[in-house]
Design a protein around this motif. Structure first.
Motif, PDB file in Angstrom:
ATOM      1  N   TYR A 194     -45.446 -42.628   6.892  1.00  0.00           N
ATOM      2  CA  TYR A 194     -44.257 -43.394   7.271  1.00  0.00           C
ATOM      3  C   TYR A 194     -43.348 -43.619   6.060  1.00  0.00           C
ATOM      4  N   PHE A 238     -39.524 -41.946   5.697  1.00  0.00           N
ATOM      5  CA  PHE A 238     -38.323 -42.787   5.772  1.00  0.00           C
ATOM      6  C   PHE A 238     -38.008 -43.548   4.488  1.00  0.00           C
ATOM      7  N   LEU A 297     -36.741 -45.588  14.032  1.00  0.00           N
ATOM      8  CA  LEU A 297     -37.235 -44.266  13.626  1.00  0.00           C
ATOM      9  C   LEU A 297     -38.744 -44.273  13.423  1.00  0.00           C
ATOM     10  N   GLY A 298     -39.254 -45.356  12.835  1.00  0.00           N
ATOM     11  CA  GLY A 298     -40.698 -45.466  12.633  1.00  0.00           C
ATOM     12  C   GLY A 298     -41.453 -45.518  13.940  1.00  0.00           C
ATOM     13  N   CYS A 317     -34.767 -48.219  10.449  1.00  0.00           N
ATOM     14  CA  CYS A 317     -36.092 -47.720  10.069  1.00  0.00           C
ATOM     15  C   CYS A 317     -37.155 -48.115  11.086  1.00  0.00           C
ATOM     16  N   ILE A 356     -34.469 -43.279   3.114  1.00  0.00           N
ATOM     17  CA  ILE A 356     -33.374 -44.051   3.711  1.00  0.00           C
ATOM     18  C   ILE A 356     -33.090 -45.296   2.875  1.00  0.00           C
TER      19      ILE A 356
END
Length: 518
Positions: free
Chosen positions: A196, A200, A507-508, A504, A203
């Protein structure tokens, strides 16, 4: 219906701070009072025939826990703020700013070194608010505005939170998960959360570069340096997490990364020119650079802190001796608190302040002014912390927190989409990734079994969400804001970090769903 009621305190805090523009103290105290009423009326907290220990002890217990936790946080803010004030009055802050300029003439790169590597190192070594409380004032001294400095410190330390305080959040999560899944150990969970952060983490680094670029009036030319910062940290971070375990990824990654990044900075210095438009927008006219103050003496409080952290966290006999002293209390109903005073960051920061002042040969007058100035700023901060933590403890004790989590879990096969959000929620409420993992790890495991999914991706999502939640946790924002004189403007900082945490989180969650289906 109960889930909607349970969500009201969280929504109230967000709206009052970001939309209405209230200070954290005002929003926290008003919402805390309303939350206690809601807990009693809507969730039967402390009332009824089976209620133990009764309404009076229940309310007392919640407020006592909130006050105790708030004092442990104030213990971190006080000496951190004292270091900041002393650094300014002795000219040490200005000396360090000049030293960063010598390393490389572009002040944005010095800010990146502090907000990324320094914050990540302190997170990996000490955690519990230390990196934000120290990095934010350092960034102000490096020329950033207070709002930008706090936002940068919050964003910059996030990738290390899962492995913060020498792996505490993951080790705590492993303790809970291994009771039903013996194969889930600390190293296994480290490999579970790592994807993870790799997927990300860039970002948040882009967000950090944007904050720094905006603060110095120029965003050009930062992409390459950002890529170097990402590789320098995440390469050793990933190797340590995958092959060693959860204790050292953040600490080791930041230390190795800072060395690599500094070497490249020094190598490029000869050919570098200050980027057009990049300047110090926030000079402190009260600071003076003392001719006799060397860079090492100017950095003394930070160097002493790093030395103490390494000795107390990485040498087992010393660590065990310091942790053997515990102060604790308990009230009827299971309300309790404990602290290890010799191991707590308060002690580390206090020693760093005192020893740093001695090394800098600061006068007694300067030391006294720093102590008094820091102490006088803590009153409103304490009120804000008590309010916010009362909300958290009331929600947890009355069952509101569990009600929200179970409502999300009832989504069945779509549950992975909400796993990161649950971790974020836990940290938002408690102000701690460790507490979030302790609170919701069992829920993640039981829900994974219920929907027939592998638990590891969901536990990784929980750990990642718990790290993200630190960016918007009111307690963290209050603490960081206090160290740079932003008390009362915490909502401004929250508006800087909240959208990116939301992105995030979504998206996560999608990534967690993909991992469970693969």
């Amino acid at each position: 219906m109960l889930a909607l009621l349970a969500a009201l305190p969280v929504l109230a805090v967000l709206v009052l701070m970001t939309v209405v523009g209230w200070s954290a103290a005002r929003a926290g105290l008003v919402t805390a009072a309303a939350t206690l009423v809601l807990a009693v009326v809507g969730f039967g907290f402390g009332v009824g025939e089976d209620a133990d220990p009764g309404l009076a002890w229940s309310l007392t217990g919640v407020v006592a826990e909130a006050g105790f936790i708030a004092l442990t946080i104030i213990g971190i803010i006080g000496p951190a703020l004292g270091i900041h004030v002393l650094q300014r009055s002795t000219g040490a802050a200005a000396r360090l700013r000049l030293a960063l300029a010598v390393l490389h003439p572009d002040p944005r790169l010095g800010a990146l070194l502090v907000a990324w590597f320094f914050a990540l190192f302190l997170e990996g070594a000490a955690g519990f608010g230390t990196p934000i409380a120290l990095a934010a004032p350092f960034l102000v001294a490096a020329g950033m505005t207070p709002v930008a400095a706090v936002a940068a410190a919050l964003v910059g330390h996030a990738a290390g939170v899962s492995f913060g305080a020498v792996g505490t959040p993951i080790l705590a999560q492993a303790t809970i998960a291994s009771t039903t899944l013996p194969e889930v150990t600390g190293p296994v969970l480290a490999r579970g959360v790592l994807p993870y952060h790799l997927a990300f983490g860039w970002i948040l680094l882009v967000v950090l570069l944007t904050i720094i670029g905006s603060a110095y009036g120029n965003r050009r030319g930062l992409v390459g340096w950002g890529l170097l910062a990402w590789v320098s940290f995440f390469l050793p971070y990933s190797l340590i997490a995958w092959f060693v375990g959860p204790e050292l990824p953040a600490l080791g990654g930041a230390l190795v990364g800072a060395i690599l990044f500094s070497v490249v900075l020094a190598w490029r210095r000869e050919r570098a020119e200050v980027a057009a438009g990049a300047h110090h927008p926030h000079p402190d006219v009260e600071e003076t650079v003392l001719a006799e103050l060397s860079v090492l003496r100017a950095a003394a409080p930070y160097l002493v802190l790093v030395a103490i952290v390494l000795v107390t966290r990485l040498i087992p006999p010393i660590q065990d001796a310091l942790r053997s002293v515990t102060l604790e209390w308990q009230l009827p109903g299971g309300f309790a608190g404990s602290v290890q005073p010799l191991y707590h960051p308060t002690m580390l920061l206090t020693v760093a302040f005192v020893v740093g002042a001695l090394i800098q040969r600061a006068s007694w007058r300067r030391i006294r002014i720093a102590v008094v100035s820091a102490t006088l700023q803590l009153g409103p901060v304490l009120l804000a912390l008590v309010g916010m933590i009362t909300i958290a403890r009331a929600m947890s004790a009355s069952g509101m927190t569990q009600t929200l989590a179970e409502a999300a879990a009832s989504t069945g096969a779509a549950w992975p989409l909400f796993t990161v959000a649950v971790g974020v929620f836990g940290s938002f409420i408690t102000g701690s990734a460790t507490a979030s993992n302790l609170l919701f790890t069992d829920l993640q495991v039981s829900t994974a079994r219920a929907i027939g999914a592998s638990p590891l991706p969901l536990l990784g999502a929980q750990g990642y969400g718990a790290a993200l939640g630190n960016l918007i946790a009111p307690g963290n924002i209050i603490a960081a804001s206090a160290t740079v004189g932003l008390a009362g403007r915490e909502g401004t900082v929250l508006t800087r970090t909240l959208p990116w945490v939301g992105l995030c989180t979504v998206l996560g969650g999608a990534f967690a769903l993909v991992l469970t289906l693969s």
